[in-house]
Design a protein around this motif. Structure first.
Motif, short mmCIF file in Angstrom:
data_model
loop_
_atom_site.label_atom_id
_atom_site.label_comp_id
_atom_site.label_asym_id
_atom_site.label_seq_id
_atom_site.Cartn_x
_atom_site.Cartn_y
_atom_site.Cartn_z
N SER A 174 0.86 -1.19 0.00
CA SER A 174 0.00 0.00 0.00
C SER A 174 0.89 1.23 0.00
O SER A 174 1.79 1.37 0.85
CB SER A 174 -0.92 0.00 1.23
N LEU A 175 0.66 2.10 -0.96
CA LEU A 175 1.42 3.35 -1.06
C LEU A 175 0.50 4.52 -0.74
O LEU A 175 -0.57 4.65 -1.34
CB LEU A 175 2.01 3.52 -2.46
N SER A 176 0.92 5.37 0.18
CA SER A 176 0.12 6.54 0.55
C SER A 176 0.87 7.81 0.16
O SER A 176 2.00 8.04 0.59
CB SER A 176 -0.16 6.54 2.06
N LEU A 177 0.21 8.64 -0.66
CA LEU A 177 0.79 9.90 -1.09
C LEU A 177 0.57 11.01 -0.06
O LEU A 177 1.13 12.10 -0.19
CB LEU A 177 0.18 10.32 -2.43
N GLY A 178 -0.24 10.73 0.92
CA GLY A 178 -0.53 11.74 1.94
C GLY A 178 -1.38 12.87 1.38
O GLY A 178 -2.22 12.65 0.50
N GLU A 179 -1.18 14.08 1.87
CA GLU A 179 -1.95 15.25 1.44
C GLU A 179 -1.38 15.77 0.12
O GLU A 179 -0.18 16.02 0.01
CB GLU A 179 -1.84 16.35 2.51
N SER A 213 -13.26 8.05 -2.58
CA SER A 213 -13.85 6.87 -1.96
C SER A 213 -15.38 6.87 -2.03
O SER A 213 -16.01 5.81 -1.92
CB SER A 213 -13.39 6.74 -0.51
N ILE A 268 -10.52 10.67 0.70
CA ILE A 268 -9.52 9.70 0.30
C ILE A 268 -9.75 9.30 -1.16
O ILE A 268 -10.89 8.98 -1.55
CB ILE A 268 -9.58 8.43 1.19
N ARG A 270 -8.36 6.74 -4.31
CA ARG A 270 -7.67 5.45 -4.41
C ARG A 270 -7.64 4.93 -5.85
O ARG A 270 -8.49 5.27 -6.68
CB ARG A 270 -8.37 4.37 -3.56
#
Length: 280
Positions: A174-179, A213, A268, A270
């Motif tokens: 899982s990759l999160s780009l943040g804000e 989402s 969010i 995705r």
């Protein structure tokens, strides 16, 4: 009264039995029964078994005739040019003395071959995880029965193109780009073993956009993805090629980037990006 005594000497002779001798030789054949294909990514051992046959129906006195499998020169090896597969010679109830160049049947194995006409013989065990170059690896051998002429044969194991993620790398991440209001990027590195080049098929569930989402009606954010510096086409399924570099241990970097996104609906966003690796 006088007593007369008669002593009789009894002599007997028995002709000596002829010494038991095994027959000089008999007709036998050998074939490779298992182990034709080796996948380095498999986690289990691969066994190469031989099938010995005595179709000539040897006489019973051939049951002790020596049977030896040997290299035609030097030690027994499985090779393809300068590349070789490591293996262990397998001991069993059908074998006696085993060396790096000879494989001798035990008295039980010799007797079983004569009595039944067939013998299944475990021969080599190849350990998993040998990411040698793909191709056919062969060993030139001969079967010697008694003092008969050697029967020449070969075993062959084909090494398949293969790829395996290193434990803890690859699979699902899982990759999160943040804000991302001001833009963002993230990188992830994974490691694997391979013996060949790879064809990588790339699929984006949302065709290259991150979807809110709550649904597309709440917004989409386009993004760019790169695999070890190679841009990935995300609007439709695409394919990229990764060349084989030095050694079996390889690493790749996945980078995902998003341009600044002012005035986007909060929440969010995705997407699911799938990469399928096919060695060739």
């Amino acid at each position: 009264m006088k007593f007369a005594t008669l002593f009789c000497a009894l002599l007997a002779s028995v002709a000596p039995l002829p010494a038991f001798a095994s027959c000089a030789t008999y007709g036998a054949q050998v074939n490779q029964a298992t182990g034709a294909s080796y996948n380095p990514a498999e986690l289990t051992d691969l066994f190469v078994n031989l099938s010995l046959n005595a179709p000539s129906n040897p006489a019973s006195d051939c049951a002790s005739t020596p049977v030896v499998i040997a290299s035609r020169g030097g030690v027994i090896s499985l090779s393809n040019g300068a590349s070789a597969l490591n293996f262990l010679l397998v001991s069993s109830s059908a074998t006696d003395v085993i060396t790096s160049s000879t494989f001798n049947l035990s008295s039980g194995g010799e007797g079983d071959l004569v009595r039944t006409g067939n013998l299944s013989l475990p021969f080599l065990k190849l350990l998993p995880g040998q990411f040698v170059q793909p191709g056919e690896y062969t060993a030139d051998l001969q079967l010697q029965v008694g003092d008969g002429a050697p029967v020449l044969f070969a075993i062959a194991v084909r090494v398949e193109p293969a790829m395996r993620f290193i434990s803890g790398s690859g699979g699902t991440t899982s990759l999160s780009l943040g804000e991302v209001t001001a833009g963002a990027q993230i990188t992830d590195q994974f490691f694997y073993r391979t013996n060949s080049a790879l064809s990588v098929s790339v699929f984006s569930e949302n065709h290259g956009v991150l979807v809110h989402s709550l649904g597309k009606g709440f917004g989409e954010i386009p993004y760019a993805a790169f695999l070890s510096g190679k841009p990935l086409t995300l609007s439709a399924p695409s394919v990229v090629t990764l060349d084989l570099r030095n050694g079996p241990l390889q690493s790749e970097e996945m980078r995902v980037a998003v341009e600044p996104q002012p005035a986007r609906y909060a929440g969010i966003y995705r997407d699911t990006l799938t990469l399928e690796f096919t060695p060739f």
